[in-house]
Design an enzyme around this catalytic site. Structure first.
Site, mmCIF file in Angstrom:
data_model
loop_
_atom_site.group_PDB
_atom_site.id
_atom_site.type_symbol
_atom_site.label_atom_id
_atom_site.label_comp_id
_atom_site.label_asym_id
_atom_site.label_seq_id
_atom_site.Cartn_x
_atom_site.Cartn_y
_atom_site.Cartn_z
ATOM 1 N N HIS A 76 93.748 6.542 -69.199
ATOM 2 C CA HIS A 76 93.577 5.101 -69.010
ATOM 3 C C HIS A 76 92.595 4.489 -70.006
ATOM 4 O O HIS A 76 91.506 5.019 -70.243
ATOM 5 C CB HIS A 76 93.101 4.831 -67.588
ATOM 6 C CG HIS A 76 92.597 3.453 -67.380
ATOM 7 N ND1 HIS A 76 93.370 2.335 -67.594
ATOM 8 C CD2 HIS A 76 91.377 2.982 -66.990
ATOM 9 C CE1 HIS A 76 92.667 1.255 -67.342
ATOM 10 N NE2 HIS A 76 91.452 1.614 -66.981
ATOM 11 N N ASN B 278 92.720 -3.455 -72.363
ATOM 12 C CA ASN B 278 92.808 -2.773 -71.072
ATOM 13 C C ASN B 278 93.779 -3.550 -70.190
ATOM 14 O O ASN B 278 93.450 -4.608 -69.655
ATOM 15 C CB ASN B 278 91.421 -2.713 -70.427
ATOM 16 C CG ASN B 278 91.420 -1.949 -69.108
ATOM 17 O OD1 ASN B 278 92.457 -1.700 -68.517
ATOM 18 N ND2 ASN B 278 90.234 -1.583 -68.648
#
Length: 469
Positions: A359, A392
């Site tokens: 991530h 993100n």
């Protein structure tokens, strides 16, 4: 229940052997024995069909790529930050510093409402953003797979901070006219790890609903989550998070194996929220001016490090080759029992996985993960380039990273992919996939279309922190 079934089978087999082994039994006994054997065989077959592990396949996935109207440069972000009306001069300097060290590239995407001068941070704009992202991802996925919307039996939608009524899953049901008996679920407040968590949840549902399709949607809403204050611990989310979303189609149809890209071979969820520091390290709350935002604790990196240790301790025995397991055990015995002062052994996960989709929490997070897992730059490239190009995108980021691996033509039959994400709570979640065929680089329907040859880009090292304020 299982033991009782097996004992019954054993007893039936013994009875059959007795009756057939004796020359004195009547034909009636023979018939009874035959019927008993048949019933037991039928019970065993039923038990096998019900209890057996059902394979879960990833038919395909899609990542939403916003249009040019949502494209924003670093200069645009800084310029608009000056016009929002609530940032102090000191906060503007902090925003510039965060962006400079974030690992994000010069061009990412934000919703039109956020880019508007002045920003339009309304509920309608928030709903418009989510509809645009989810509809775009689902449309592309249905086009790629050829699956009809009426064939989808399970729908899982995750979005952390935007949860309107009717729900996001209701919106999808209405827009695509999904069938009336569909199982729908909305996951909220679970942070950036919810995309992988949703895959695990869909897997559990597919295990008990054979021959079904599960549609898994992941996104975050930037319009509704913008922090409108000056608390430094809450400003990082405004600087790092960007517009994006993904759609994945999972199947428990055995016949889908031949056309699916991947098979799901393992999922793992680690939750350390029982610890107060872990629970509060990513926390939505009001600041001193009663402005709601998500604060990031200074303990976040340490919490992530400790949670990762717990996570890989559970994951390692399942995925690592025997040679790495032996090294780990020997190291453990030396440290714990022989009291030898040596560093804990970090397993070589490149022997278990060919591709890593970690991530994109930010540059500092990726640096810590690379160091903790002792990965080289090639393995971290999908994560760093996704952060650079798309920022993100929260729970959907691991899918942009897998799309990067595919666009580069790196995924071959038999390759193992590790998707790992962190989230508030604090959670670490993993999904492990194996490629069922060589994945040819797609010419369209990929977020990296028309630009994959420009990557990887050379990243400048982070500037040293000055002690001068």
């Amino acid at each position: 229940m299982n033991n009782l079934l097996y004992l019954s089978l054993l007893a039936g087999a013994a009875a059959s052997a007795y009756y057939y082994g004796s020359g004195e039994e009547s034909s009636l006994n023979r018939r009874h024995s035959l019927i008993t054997s048949f019933c037991l065989a039928a019970a065993f077959t039923y038990h096998y069909l019900v209890r057996r592990t059902r394979y879960v396949f990833l038919v395909d996935f899609a990542c939403f790529k916003p249009g040019l109207s949502c494209l924003c440069t670093t200069e645009m972000i800084l310029e608009r930050a000056k016009h929002v009306g609530f940032l102090s001069e000191e906060s503007l300097k902090l925003v510039a510093k965060i962006l400079d060290r974030s690992g994000l590239g010069p061009k990412t995407y934000l919703p039109e409402g956020v880019l508007h001068i002045p920003p339009k941070l309304t509920f309608d704009e928030a709903r418009k953003e989510t509809d645009t992202v989810l509809f775009g991802a689902v449309d592309e996925l249905l086009e790629k797979t050829g699956v009809q919307s009426k064939d989808i039996g399970i729908l899982v939608v995750n979005c952390c901070l935007f949860n309107p009524t009717p729900s996001l899953s209701d919106t999808i049901v209405n827009h695509y006219k999904l069938r009336g008996n569909i199982l729908t679920y909305d996951l909220s407040g679970m942070g950036c790890s919810a995309g992988v968590l949703a895959v695990d949840f869909a897997k559990q549902l597919l295990q008990v609903h054979p021959n079904s399709y599960a549609l898994v949607l992941s996104t975050e809403n930037e319009t509704s989550s913008i922090y409108r204050g000056n608390n430094p611990s809450m400003m990082l989310t405004n600087c790092l998070f960007r517009m994006g979303g993904s759609a994945a189609l999972l199947s428990s149809h055995p016949s889908d194996r031949c056309r699916s890209k991947y098979q799901l071979i393992h999922t793992l969820r680690t939750h350390v929220g029982a610890d107060d520091n872990s629970y509060k390290c990513v926390f939505q709350e009001e600041d001193e001016a009663h402005k709601v935002g998500v604060s990031l604790s200074k303990e976040l990196m340490n919490v992530a490090r400790d949670a990762l240790k717990i996570h890989i301790t559970s994951l390692g025995p399942v995925v690592l080759p025997i040679s790495e397991k032996v090294k780990f055990v020997v190291n453990f015995v030396k440290r714990k029992f022989l009291k030898i002062m040596i560093e804990a052994y970090v397993p070589n996960f490149t022997l278990a996985f060919d591709h890593f989709c970690i991530h994109t929490g930010g540059r500092a997070v990726l640096d810590r993960m690379q160091k903790s897992l002792e990965l080289d730059d090639w393995h971290m490239e999908p994560s760093r380039m996704t952060l650079y190009r798309f920022g993100n995108t929260s729970s959907s980021s691991v899918w942009y990273e897998l799309a990067y691996c595919e666009a580069k033509g790196r995924v071959k039959k038999g390759d193992r992919v590790w998707q790992m994400a962190f989230g508030s709570g604090f959670k670490v979640n993993t999904a492990v996939w194996v490629a069922l065929k060589n994945i040819e680089p797609p010419l369209k329907n990929t977020p990296w279309r028309d630009e994959i040859d420009d990557f990887p880009v050379k990243l400048n090292p982070p500037k040293p922190t000055s002690n001068n304020k």
